[in-house]
Design an enzyme around this catalytic site. Sequence first.
Site, short mmCIF file in Angstrom:
data_model
loop_
_atom_site.label_atom_id
_atom_site.label_comp_id
_atom_site.label_asym_id
_atom_site.label_seq_id
_atom_site.Cartn_x
_atom_site.Cartn_y
_atom_site.Cartn_z
N THR A 9 25.12 -18.73 -2.05
CA THR A 9 26.00 -19.63 -2.79
C THR A 9 25.62 -19.73 -4.27
OG1 THR A 9 24.56 -21.41 -2.11
CG2 THR A 9 26.57 -21.11 -0.81
N ALA A 11 24.39 -18.32 -8.21
CA ALA A 11 25.02 -17.43 -9.18
C ALA A 11 24.74 -15.96 -8.84
CB ALA A 11 24.52 -17.76 -10.59
N ARG A 36 22.93 -27.89 2.82
CA ARG A 36 24.07 -28.41 2.06
C ARG A 36 25.30 -27.53 2.18
NH1 ARG A 36 19.94 -29.18 -1.51
NH2 ARG A 36 20.03 -27.03 -2.21
N ARG A 96 6.50 -9.62 -7.52
CA ARG A 96 6.75 -8.49 -8.41
C ARG A 96 5.49 -7.72 -8.81
NH1 ARG A 96 10.80 -11.71 -12.39
NH2 ARG A 96 12.65 -11.66 -11.06
N CYS A 125 15.32 -10.37 -15.35
CA CYS A 125 16.60 -9.94 -15.93
C CYS A 125 16.47 -9.34 -17.34
CB CYS A 125 17.58 -11.10 -15.92
SG CYS A 125 16.88 -12.64 -16.51
N SER A 155 23.33 -18.81 -17.59
CA SER A 155 23.44 -18.47 -16.17
C SER A 155 22.15 -17.88 -15.62
CB SER A 155 24.62 -17.53 -15.93
OG SER A 155 24.60 -16.49 -16.88
N GLY A 156 21.22 -17.51 -16.50
CA GLY A 156 19.90 -17.09 -16.06
C GLY A 156 19.19 -18.22 -15.34
N LYS A 209 6.47 -11.68 -18.64
CA LYS A 209 7.10 -10.75 -17.67
C LYS A 209 7.44 -9.43 -18.35
CE LYS A 209 9.01 -14.42 -14.81
NZ LYS A 209 10.18 -15.25 -14.51
N HIS A 238 22.65 -11.33 -21.34
CA HIS A 238 21.51 -11.52 -22.23
C HIS A 238 21.55 -10.48 -23.35
CE1 HIS A 238 19.93 -14.33 -19.47
NE2 HIS A 238 18.91 -13.68 -18.97
N GLN A 307 23.18 -10.21 -17.18
CA GLN A 307 21.92 -10.41 -16.44
C GLN A 307 22.14 -10.84 -15.01
OE1 GLN A 307 23.24 -12.83 -17.97
NE2 GLN A 307 22.68 -14.70 -16.90
P1 A2P Z 1 22.67 -24.13 -1.86
O1 A2P Z 1 23.85 -23.77 -2.71
O2 A2P Z 1 23.06 -24.44 -0.47
O3 A2P Z 1 21.75 -25.14 -2.49
P2 A2P Z 1 21.05 -21.06 -7.99
O4 A2P Z 1 19.72 -20.67 -8.58
O5 A2P Z 1 22.20 -20.29 -8.61
O6 A2P Z 1 21.29 -22.52 -8.01
O7 A2P Z 1 20.98 -20.59 -6.43
C1 A2P Z 1 19.97 -20.99 -5.53
C2 A2P Z 1 20.33 -20.50 -4.13
O8 A2P Z 1 19.26 -20.83 -3.23
C3 A2P Z 1 21.57 -21.19 -3.59
O9 A2P Z 1 22.32 -20.27 -2.81
C4 A2P Z 1 20.97 -22.27 -2.71
O10 A2P Z 1 21.82 -22.74 -1.69
C5 A2P Z 1 19.82 -21.47 -2.10
N1 A2P Z 1 18.92 -22.36 -1.38
C6 A2P Z 1 18.40 -23.56 -1.79
N2 A2P Z 1 17.62 -24.09 -0.81
C7 A2P Z 1 17.64 -23.19 0.22
C8 A2P Z 1 17.03 -23.15 1.52
N3 A2P Z 1 16.22 -24.12 1.95
N4 A2P Z 1 17.29 -22.07 2.33
C9 A2P Z 1 18.11 -21.08 1.91
N5 A2P Z 1 18.70 -21.05 0.69
C10 A2P Z 1 18.47 -22.09 -0.14
#
Ligand code: A2P
Length: 328
Positions: A9, A11, A36, A96, A125, A155-156, A209, A238, A307
């Site tokens: 879910t 970015a 969530r 890494r 990135c 968005s990074g 990095k 970027h 990126q």
């Molecule tokens: P969620 O959207 O349900 O919080 P970003 O850095 O773009 O915010 O993305 C972080 C990603 O890591 C999202 O898909 C987020 O899901 C996911 N995430 C956060 N906590 C967990 C977890 N406990 N298990 C799996 N994925 C997770």
Amino acid sequence: MKVGVLGATGAVGRQMLECLAERHIDCEVKAFASERSKGKKLPYNGGEVVVETVDEHSFDGLDFVLGAVSNALSKKYRPWIEKAGAVYIDNSSAFRLEEGVPLVVPEINGEDALKNHGLIANPNCSTIITMMALAPLLKLGKITAINACTYQAVSGAGMGGIAELSEEVSAFARGEKIEPKVFPAQIAYNCIAEIGSYNDNGYTTEEMKMQNEGRKILHLPDLKVTCTCVRVPVFRSHSISATVQMDRYVSVEDAEKEIAAFDGDILCKETIPMPLDTSNQDLVYVGRIRRDLCNDNGLVLWCCGDQIRKGAAANAVEILEYLLKHKK
Ligand code: A2P
């Protein structure tokens, strides 16, 4: 073939789903995120995929897992992925620099991916985009040092970074008070020369990095890199200004020729690479190639790349493609 997208879910995770479909990777996809997002439907290949939560057996039966979660979560889930026997292509920075974990940009060191022990790391990135611009020069001589300044899109910092810039721009227009949550200061109409936490040497983790990961990707253990990372109010893509020192004189014309011929790069002769023009595509645009006026063997260039795509999701999917193509 079955592929899991962890952090689907976010970015980068959403972009991974798009890249898998776009590149026609023939697979069944599973999408994972936090509690969530359980049951949420994400677009995939003209249809939808339902988000699942993660438990110890979620990865059983999968061939590959593309990871786009935090370092802490990546560390937590690694043993479960390993136990399931899936190959983990991880976008976090947790592994890494670990010995035996290939750090791969397919156009540069794709063959390293074939030596994996179940885990391949996707580089930082800005590092991917900079190395894509500089790697072609290795045909002309050895790179001894790089001095880079990055101009990094919000968005990074994930979905939260995108939301923060949008909200601050609206709040600014309404004359409301701005209270930054994701970034250390207001990012709307501002630049912040602080990404990551500080090391003892005064450089940030993000800045180091470029050297640490650059050495591993280019197979140049003695490479010296000085880097300043700056967050700018750009949504996507970027930009990097890089001054590169070579072990011999390299002409601008020869550098341009190699960059133009390099898979994944576009040489810009008449145009200036810009974030708006390089967003939502997978190539790195390189331009403004000129002599370094401080050092005879130096060259200066400016490059831009998306990126979320080449700096993260597309690179991870390209690693997967490389493994499939070179599978014994
Ligand atoms: P969620 O959207 O349900 O919080 P970003 O850095 O773009 O915010 O993305 C972080 C990603 O890591 C999202 O898909 C987020 O899901 C996911 N995430 C956060 N906590 C967990 C977890 N406990 N298990 C799996 N994925 C997770």
